[in-house]
Motif scaffolding. Sequence first.
Motif, PDB file in Angstrom:
ATOM      1  N   LEU A   8      -6.222  60.477  77.165  1.00 50.88           N
ATOM      2  CA  LEU A   8      -4.735  61.051  77.929  1.00 50.88           C
ATOM      3  C   LEU A   8      -3.813  62.712  76.014  1.00 50.88           C
ATOM      4  O   LEU A   8      -3.936  63.115  75.704  1.00 50.88           O
ATOM      5  N   THR A   9      -4.049  61.037  74.925  1.00 51.13           N
ATOM      6  CA  THR A   9      -4.176  61.664  73.599  1.00 51.13           C
ATOM      7  C   THR A   9      -4.026  62.480  73.182  1.00 51.13           C
ATOM      8  O   THR A   9      -4.020  63.858  72.357  1.00 51.13           O
ATOM      9  N   GLU A 108       9.093  67.145  77.180  1.00 52.78           N
ATOM     10  CA  GLU A 108       9.840  66.131  76.129  1.00 52.78           C
ATOM     11  C   GLU A 108       9.134  64.431  76.228  1.00 52.78           C
ATOM     12  O   GLU A 108       8.504  64.010  75.100  1.00 52.78           O
ATOM     13  N   LEU A 109       9.610  63.955  76.973  1.00 54.25           N
ATOM     14  CA  LEU A 109       9.876  62.948  77.977  1.00 54.25           C
ATOM     15  C   LEU A 109       7.663  62.469  77.708  1.00 54.25           C
ATOM     16  O   LEU A 109       7.398  61.162  76.552  1.00 54.25           O
ATOM     17  N   LEU A 110       6.833  63.087  77.632  1.00 53.30           N
ATOM     18  CA  LEU A 110       5.603  62.838  77.727  1.00 53.30           C
ATOM     19  C   LEU A 110       5.018  62.910  76.767  1.00 53.30           C
ATOM     20  O   LEU A 110       4.456  61.816  76.210  1.00 53.30           O
ATOM     21  N   ILE A 111       5.243  64.097  75.277  1.00 50.96           N
ATOM     22  CA  ILE A 111       4.456  64.400  74.680  1.00 50.96           C
ATOM     23  C   ILE A 111       5.187  62.629  73.379  1.00 50.96           C
ATOM     24  O   ILE A 111       4.654  62.181  72.968  1.00 50.96           O
ATOM     25  N   GLY A 112       6.473  62.671  74.330  1.00 55.59           N
ATOM     26  CA  GLY A 112       6.858  61.255  72.829  1.00 55.59           C
ATOM     27  C   GLY A 112       6.284  60.038  73.314  1.00 55.59           C
ATOM     28  O   GLY A 112       5.303  59.102  72.147  1.00 55.59           O
ATOM     29  N   ARG A 113       5.469  59.929  75.195  1.00 58.39           N
ATOM     30  CA  ARG A 113       4.905  59.201  74.849  1.00 58.39           C
ATOM     31  C   ARG A 113       3.722  59.161  74.895  1.00 58.39           C
ATOM     32  O   ARG A 113       3.398  57.238  74.167  1.00 58.39           O
ATOM     33  N   LEU A 114       3.269  59.922  74.977  1.00 61.09           N
ATOM     34  CA  LEU A 114       1.651  60.481  74.527  1.00 61.09           C
ATOM     35  C   LEU A 114       1.798  59.532  72.861  1.00 61.09           C
ATOM     36  O   LEU A 114       0.814  59.536  72.363  1.00 61.09           O
ATOM     37  N   GLU A 118      -0.764  56.720  70.834  1.00 57.02           N
ATOM     38  CA  GLU A 118      -1.125  57.247  69.048  1.00 57.02           C
ATOM     39  C   GLU A 118      -1.274  56.783  68.606  1.00 57.02           C
ATOM     40  O   GLU A 118      -2.107  56.335  67.704  1.00 57.02           O
ATOM     41  N   MET A 119      -0.016  56.319  67.891  1.00 56.74           N
ATOM     42  CA  MET A 119       0.563  55.838  66.448  1.00 56.74           C
ATOM     43  C   MET A 119       1.162  54.206  66.803  1.00 56.74           C
ATOM     44  O   MET A 119       0.889  53.346  65.816  1.00 56.74           O
ATOM     45  N   GLY A 120       1.237  53.913  68.345  1.00 57.77           N
ATOM     46  CA  GLY A 120       1.963  52.521  68.275  1.00 57.77           C
ATOM     47  C   GLY A 120       2.570  52.351  67.531  1.00 57.77           C
ATOM     48  O   GLY A 120       3.589  52.959  66.996  1.00 57.77           O
TER      49      GLY A 120
END
Length: 459
Positions: A8-9, A108-114, A118-120
């Motif tokens: 996903l990421t 924007e929402l999808l990128i933020g969630r991913l 990715e970073m936790g």
Amino acid sequence: WLESARDLTGTLPVLRQTRKRMSDASRPGTGYARGVEGSQAKVLLDELRMRQAALLGSPEEPGASQPEWESVRDWLDQSIAKVEGELSEGRAREFDLATDAWHFGQLELLIGRLEELEMGGEGSTGIPDVQALLARCHTIQVESLDLQVSAWSQAAQRVSQDPRFQGFPLGPRLGLIPLGPDLQTGFEEFALFGTGPCPERLADGQLDLSEQSAVIVVLLPGGSYTMGASDGDPYAVGNETRRTVGLTPFFLGKHEVTQAQWRAVMGSSPSAYPRDHPNPPNLISDRNPVESVSWLDSVDFSTRLGLDLPTEAQWEYACRAGTAERFAWGEALTELNGRENVGDESLVIPGFEPAPWNDGFIVHAPVGTFQANPFGLYDMHGNVSEWTRDRMRPAPLDPILRQAGSGLDLSATRENRIFRGGSWYTSPRFARSSMRNHMDPESANATTGMRLALDWTSD
């Protein structure tokens, strides 16, 4: 899970390119995108602009020279420009088509969630968090199982030969490190990984415990016993009805959970009487029991360790330790003198009925200070009261539906949870083995702590 998360990421570069392409084809809006308002950078920008407006409104402030005023003005201009640059990508975008605006917002929402995946980090669970968890699980497996094969085998052999366990098939348990048997009781003891350093057993058979030592649990045989107050006990109340309860073997904490052990898992201690508390002086250490923990707090703590609170039936069985009297040492209230930390003459409270002695501790004492009961368990009648797993029953005389093995009361419906045992604030008659109390699961006070337990399952 990690493989799916990485897949996903892995789409982030393409999604970011798409976002840039859409952003380039749009117009800057007047506001900021979702998540920017209220951010630390936006709050800083608002503060700098407020200071700039105040400065420009009073350019001839008394006591400030022209060079000083200009220096502050230049610093504000530069700071505002810097923060505005950092926030420029956070401005909302405007599109000619409503569908493009919607798609951009969802992107924007999808990128933020991913990116969170990715970073936790705080408030979210990401790939690094799961990797750290897997590494910890591997460490627990190595320390408690792989390096303890011989110790587990020897413990299982001793238990199988102990008639009190009736052929009980002890097997390795993740997170528990065998310490061998207590020489007085013969019961096997184990250190709980992750709660502090694992203690060594000394030549005299005693454990070499420090303030930071790990939780020690004892394997108890269970069996059938009579729960409740003796007939004719003048101190008994209506909810101490006698019943026969059957239990399978289970693990129970040798001591109450200490402040150091709580801190090792939760990060801080909520205790009203923490280490080095000025009143009373020089009596509180990290080895004192944690208190001021609610039932919900206690469940959270035990769940993080893969354990539980004892059921009420397990607790009373362990407190009685094979006895049928009010206390593990007999019927008289004075049996607690020198054996348990209860409310005594050091506790001067109007209307309080103290024990007629002074044990040297005004509040709770370091766990294990007083005498162990016949099962090798400390502070069952005193020090701090202890939460159990059970709810309170509205009708104590009704038939009880109990969970097989643990004795958990499945027919109780009240929200309040039961706590058992006396405390440093308790008269001896309220520290009896059968004494029951209950409290709201969110309530906490300086007289109530906890003890860990673990039901035995064959898996």
